[in-house]
Every structure is written in C-alpha cells, then in structure tokens.
Design a protein around this motif. Structure first.
Motif, PDB file in Angstrom:
ATOM      1  N   SER A 262       0.818  -1.208   0.000  1.00 15.74           N
ATOM      2  CA  SER A 262       0.000   0.000   0.000  1.00 15.74           C
ATOM      3  C   SER A 262       0.854   1.261   0.000  1.00 15.74           C
ATOM      4  O   SER A 262       0.569   2.224  -0.721  1.00 15.74           O
ATOM      5  N   LEU A 263       1.932   1.263   0.782  1.00 15.86           N
ATOM      6  CA  LEU A 263       2.814   2.438   0.797  1.00 15.86           C
ATOM      7  C   LEU A 263       3.524   2.624  -0.532  1.00 15.86           C
ATOM      8  O   LEU A 263       3.671   3.750  -1.031  1.00 15.86           O
ATOM      9  N   VAL A 264       3.963   1.513  -1.136  1.00 21.64           N
ATOM     10  CA  VAL A 264       4.612   1.614  -2.451  1.00 21.64           C
ATOM     11  C   VAL A 264       3.625   2.132  -3.484  1.00 21.64           C
ATOM     12  O   VAL A 264       3.969   2.962  -4.341  1.00 21.64           O
ATOM     13  N   ALA A 265       2.364   1.662  -3.424  1.00 18.47           N
ATOM     14  CA  ALA A 265       1.347   2.141  -4.355  1.00 18.47           C
ATOM     15  C   ALA A 265       1.082   3.632  -4.170  1.00 18.47           C
ATOM     16  O   ALA A 265       0.867   4.355  -5.148  1.00 18.47           O
ATOM     17  N   ALA A 266       1.112   4.110  -2.926  1.00 20.85           N
ATOM     18  CA  ALA A 266       0.908   5.539  -2.678  1.00 20.85           C
ATOM     19  C   ALA A 266       2.038   6.367  -3.279  1.00 20.85           C
ATOM     20  O   ALA A 266       1.798   7.408  -3.906  1.00 20.85           O
ATOM     21  N   VAL A 267       3.276   5.903  -3.099  1.00 18.72           N
ATOM     22  CA  VAL A 267       4.422   6.626  -3.677  1.00 18.72           C
ATOM     23  C   VAL A 267       4.333   6.638  -5.200  1.00 18.72           C
ATOM     24  O   VAL A 267       4.593   7.651  -5.851  1.00 18.72           O
ATOM     25  N   LEU A 268       3.944   5.509  -5.791  1.00 15.24           N
ATOM     26  CA  LEU A 268       3.813   5.436  -7.243  1.00 15.24           C
ATOM     27  C   LEU A 268       2.710   6.363  -7.737  1.00 15.24           C
ATOM     28  O   LEU A 268       2.862   7.029  -8.771  1.00 15.24           O
ATOM     29  N   ALA A 269       1.593   6.430  -7.005  1.00 17.71           N
ATOM     30  CA  ALA A 269       0.500   7.322  -7.401  1.00 17.71           C
ATOM     31  C   ALA A 269       0.933   8.784  -7.351  1.00 17.71           C
ATOM     32  O   ALA A 269       0.592   9.577  -8.240  1.00 17.71           O
ATOM     33  N   ILE A 270       1.691   9.152  -6.331  1.00 15.98           N
ATOM     34  CA  ILE A 270       2.194  10.531  -6.234  1.00 15.98           C
ATOM     35  C   ILE A 270       3.147  10.839  -7.376  1.00 15.98           C
ATOM     36  O   ILE A 270       3.097  11.923  -7.983  1.00 15.98           O
ATOM     37  N   TYR A 271       4.010   9.894  -7.715  1.00 11.34           N
ATOM     38  CA  TYR A 271       4.962  10.108  -8.816  1.00 11.34           C
ATOM     39  C   TYR A 271       4.229  10.266 -10.142  1.00 11.34           C
ATOM     40  O   TYR A 271       4.541  11.167 -10.941  1.00 11.34           O
ATOM     41  N   LEU A 272       3.235   9.402 -10.382  1.00 13.34           N
ATOM     42  CA  LEU A 272       2.485   9.490 -11.634  1.00 13.34           C
ATOM     43  C   LEU A 272       1.699  10.796 -11.704  1.00 13.34           C
ATOM     44  O   LEU A 272       1.559  11.384 -12.784  1.00 13.34           O
ATOM     45  N   ARG A 273       1.171  11.242 -10.571  1.00 18.35           N
ATOM     46  CA  ARG A 273       0.455  12.519 -10.567  1.00 18.35           C
ATOM     47  C   ARG A 273       1.397  13.675 -10.869  1.00 18.35           C
ATOM     48  O   ARG A 273       1.038  14.615 -11.584  1.00 18.35           O
ATOM     49  N   HIS A 274       2.608  13.611 -10.355  1.00 21.96           N
ATOM     50  CA  HIS A 274       3.599  14.638 -10.660  1.00 21.96           C
ATOM     51  C   HIS A 274       3.905  14.663 -12.157  1.00 21.96           C
ATOM     52  O   HIS A 274       3.970  15.733 -12.781  1.00 21.96           O
ATOM     53  N   ARG A 275       4.074  13.488 -12.752  1.00 19.52           N
ATOM     54  CA  ARG A 275       4.346  13.421 -14.183  1.00 19.52           C
ATOM     55  C   ARG A 275       3.169  13.959 -14.994  1.00 19.52           C
ATOM     56  O   ARG A 275       3.354  14.667 -15.988  1.00 19.52           O
ATOM     57  N   ARG A 276       1.976  13.635 -14.564  1.00 19.20           N
ATOM     58  CA  ARG A 276       0.803  14.089 -15.306  1.00 19.20           C
ATOM     59  C   ARG A 276       0.650  15.608 -15.204  1.00 19.20           C
ATOM     60  O   ARG A 276       0.311  16.272 -16.195  1.00 19.20           O
ATOM     61  N   LEU A 277       0.894  16.186 -14.043  1.00 18.84           N
ATOM     62  CA  LEU A 277       0.792  17.634 -13.898  1.00 18.84           C
ATOM     63  C   LEU A 277       1.789  18.349 -14.804  1.00 18.84           C
ATOM     64  O   LEU A 277       1.472  19.382 -15.396  1.00 18.84           O
ATOM     65  N   LEU A 278       2.979  17.794 -14.916  1.00 20.52           N
ATOM     66  CA  LEU A 278       3.970  18.396 -15.790  1.00 20.52           C
ATOM     67  C   LEU A 278       3.511  18.333 -17.240  1.00 20.52           C
ATOM     68  O   LEU A 278       3.652  19.307 -17.999  1.00 20.52           O
ATOM     69  N   LYS A 279       2.911  17.201 -17.654  1.00 21.37           N
ATOM     70  CA  LYS A 279       2.421  17.072 -19.023  1.00 21.37           C
ATOM     71  C   LYS A 279       1.252  18.013 -19.275  1.00 21.37           C
ATOM     72  O   LYS A 279       1.146  18.613 -20.354  1.00 21.37           O
ATOM     73  N   VAL A 280       0.371  18.166 -18.279  1.00 28.70           N
ATOM     74  CA  VAL A 280      -0.758  19.076 -18.428  1.00 28.70           C
ATOM     75  C   VAL A 280      -0.289  20.505 -18.621  1.00 28.70           C
ATOM     76  O   VAL A 280      -0.800  21.241 -19.480  1.00 28.70           O
ATOM     77  N   MET A 281       0.713  20.919 -17.850  1.00 27.78           N
ATOM     78  CA  MET A 281       1.209  22.289 -17.975  1.00 27.78           C
ATOM     79  C   MET A 281       1.878  22.518 -19.320  1.00 27.78           C
ATOM     80  O   MET A 281       1.747  23.589 -19.923  1.00 27.78           O
ATOM     81  N   ARG A 282       2.607  21.528 -19.815  1.00 26.20           N
ATOM     82  CA  ARG A 282       3.239  21.679 -21.121  1.00 26.20           C
ATOM     83  C   ARG A 282       2.204  21.740 -22.234  1.00 26.20           C
ATOM     84  O   ARG A 282       2.333  22.517 -23.183  1.00 26.20           O
ATOM     85  N   ARG A 283       1.158  20.927 -22.116  1.00 20.02           N
ATOM     86  CA  ARG A 283       0.089  20.994 -23.113  1.00 20.02           C
ATOM     87  C   ARG A 283      -0.648  22.324 -23.030  1.00 20.02           C
ATOM     88  O   ARG A 283      -1.054  22.882 -24.059  1.00 20.02           O
ATOM     89  N   GLU A 284      -0.845  22.823 -21.815  1.00 17.25           N
ATOM     90  CA  GLU A 284      -1.512  24.111 -21.646  1.00 17.25           C
ATOM     91  C   GLU A 284      -0.724  25.218 -22.343  1.00 17.25           C
ATOM     92  O   GLU A 284      -1.311  26.081 -22.999  1.00 17.25           O
ATOM     93  N   ARG A 285       0.593  25.191 -22.221  1.00 16.61           N
ATOM     94  CA  ARG A 285       1.406  26.201 -22.891  1.00 16.61           C
ATOM     95  C   ARG A 285       1.377  26.020 -24.402  1.00 16.61           C
ATOM     96  O   ARG A 285       1.325  26.991 -25.160  1.00 16.61           O
ATOM     97  N   ALA A 286       1.404  24.756 -24.875  1.00 12.47           N
ATOM     98  CA  ALA A 286       1.392  24.511 -26.313  1.00 12.47           C
ATOM     99  C   ALA A 286       0.091  24.960 -26.955  1.00 12.47           C
ATOM    100  O   ALA A 286       0.081  25.337 -28.134  1.00 12.47           O
ATOM    101  N   ALA A 287      -1.019  24.907 -26.199  1.00 10.59           N
ATOM    102  CA  ALA A 287      -2.315  25.319 -26.741  1.00 10.59           C
ATOM    103  C   ALA A 287      -2.680  26.757 -26.381  1.00 10.59           C
ATOM    104  O   ALA A 287      -3.794  27.195 -26.672  1.00 10.59           O
ATOM    105  N   GLU A 288      -1.764  27.496 -25.778  1.00 15.53           N
ATOM    106  CA  GLU A 288      -2.058  28.869 -25.343  1.00 15.53           C
ATOM    107  C   GLU A 288      -2.394  29.752 -26.529  1.00 15.53           C
ATOM    108  O   GLU A 288      -1.708  29.743 -27.546  1.00 15.53           O
TER     109      GLU A 288
END
Length: 302
Positions: A262-288
């Motif tokens: 469960s703890l490993v899954a929580a760390v993985l979920a946080i890491y994936l969310r960090h990666r997704r936020l970075l991708k969202v921000m880059r897409r937001e800038r590309a579509a600005e």
C-alpha cells in the motif's frame, strides 16, 4: 514615427489548470518554473510543436497537415508546425473575424452533459454514503436506522469506494471526449494550432470526480498501509511473547506485506500525478492562445 505593435495578449481564463491536492505551493511553483522557463521564440515554438504533435491523434495530424504543407512523416509535421508557431510568437497573430465566436460555439458543442450528470449523481452517492457512515458513529438509541447502520457499514464503505472510482472514470472520459472534439475543431481551421485555442474553459480541466480520487487516494493508501503495518507488527510481537494460541500469527506476514504494498502504491500514485501535472502544464502552454491585442489609442497631441 511608427509605434511598435503591441505584444500578443492571452485570453483571460477563469478556470486555469492549477495543481491541487497533494502538491503544495513549492511543488506547484517548481513545476511552473520548469514549464514557463524563459525560452527564445524558436525554442518555445519547437517545444510547443513537439507537445502538440504528440497530443494530436494520427487522424487529426493528417487533417491538419495539408494546411502546413507537410507530408506524412511526424518529423516534417513538427517542423512545419514549429515554423507556424514561431511566426505567431515573433510577429503576432492577425485578427480573424470569426475566431472567438467559432471557439465559443465549439465549446458549446463539446459539452459532455450526459456524462457530467452521471458523474454528479455518483458523487451524490458518495456524499450520501459518507453522511450515513458519520450518522452511524453518532447514532442515537432507539432509532431504526441506527439499528441497521452497523450491519450496513461495510456495504456503505464499499459503495462509497466504487461510486468514487466510477465518478473518476466517467469524469476522465468526459474530459477526454471534450478535448478530442475541441482539437478536431482546431485542426479544421488552417493556422489555428499556431495561434492556439481561445477557450474560456481550458483543455484537460479536472472535474470533481477525478480530483476527489487523485487527492484522497494516495492519502488513504498511506493511512491503510500504516495501519496494516502497525497491526501486523503488534500481532507478531504478541505472538512472540505469548505464543500463538489463537492462531493469529499467520495474519501478521499478510498485514505487513499488504501495508508495504500500500505504501509503495501511494508513492507510485504521487509520482504518476507529478508526471501528469507536468504534461498538463506543457500541453496548456502549447495550446495557449496568442491572439491579437486590442489597439491602444494614442492620446491626442497637445
């Protein structure tokens, strides 16, 4: 003496993409610093073109390629789109009469109202289960509902979890369908990807269902993992000290192992969310949207 052209302005956004949940101000600031680093127009155009090309589907790229005079190769599409974006960044965008009206109509057509209603209904189920669980903890004597709630507690919690997950899935599907429709609108207009998308509500906007699961999911995993490890360690200690007369020692390894997973899954979920936020921000800038700024009237000469 001619005055220089005003810089491109950005369409005001009432619902910009803002990372929330597990990431605080420092993490958000670091992500935005990575995305909004000072780049030359050529560098930003190349980065925006690369992100937008990866975001578009193959059919959307094929539909937009003739306006770029690009072939079937993705590398050529990226180069042509980067040139189109660079011209807008350096020289500004010429006014297009129907751009804002067409974008507003496209947003109206892209609303996923049926899916949003289903998502809202599932969230109401989640709220109802939560309220019923709270009532269980403060129930009064002699109430029929209070007498039934202890029996319904596992069902209520299971329904809450399932409804929250379904709401998150439906919210994701609704957002994905809306983004696809709006990108279809953009590729149907020559030059629109270079100018950006003048939307009032940004692409990839999070709805309540996915936001709830993404915010609470890792926290619940951490809590469950800690409780499982503590319970497993307590059972193991009692077994070693007093013996395993009641046969509870066999549960200790499962609790310890499940807590670690469960703890490993929580760390993985946080890491994936960090990666997704970075991708969202880059897409937001590309579509600005880099639309034309309104002309500023010069004061009359005295």
């Amino acid at each position: 003496m001619s005055t220089p052209a005003p810089p491109p302005r950005h369409l005001p956004r009432s619902e910009s993409v803002t990372p929330t949940g597990l990431f605080g101000g420092r993490q958000t600031a670091r992500l935005r610093a990575i995305v909004n680093a000072d780049l030359l127009p050529e560098e930003r155009a190349s980065a925006d073109a690369l992100v937008m090309t990866a975001w578009l589907s193959a059919a959307q790229r094929a539909h937009y390629a003739p306006s770029l005079r690009a072939g079937h190769h993705p590398e050529e599409f990226i180069q042509r789109l980067a040139d189109e974006r660079r011209v807008v960044l350096e020289e500004g965008a010429d006014p297009v009469a129907d751009e804002l009206d067409s974008a507003r109509q496209a947003e109206q057509d892209a609303r996923q109202l049926p899916l949003r209603l289903v998502e809202a209904a599932l969230l109401l189920v989640v709220l109802g289960c939560f309220v019923a669980t709270v009532v269980q903890s403060i129930r009064s004597e002699g109430s029929r509902l209070a007498d039934r709630l202890p029996e319904l507690a596992p069902q209520l919690l299971a329904t809450l979890v399932v409804a929250a997950l379904l709401a998150a899935i439906i919210g994701k599907v609704a957002t994905w369908r809306r983004d696809r429709i709006l990108l279809d609108w953009a590729v149907s207009r020559p030059g629109q990807l270079g100018r950006g998308l003048p939307l009032r509500r940004p692409l990839q906007g999070e709805s309540a269902g996915p936001a709830l699961v993404q915010a609470l999911g890792p926290a619940l995993l951490v809590g469950a993992g800690v409780l499982a490890i503590v319970a497993g360690a307590a059972i193991l200690l009692i077994t070693l000290m007093l013996g395993d007369e009641q046969g509870m020692g066999e549960y200790a390894p499962w609790l310890l192992g499940g807590g670690a997973v469960s703890l490993v899954a929580a760390v993985l979920a946080i890491y994936l969310r960090h990666r997704r936020l970075l991708k969202v921000m880059r897409r937001e800038r590309a579509a600005e949207w880099l639309g034309p700024a309104p002309q500023v009237e010069e004061p009359p000469a005295l």
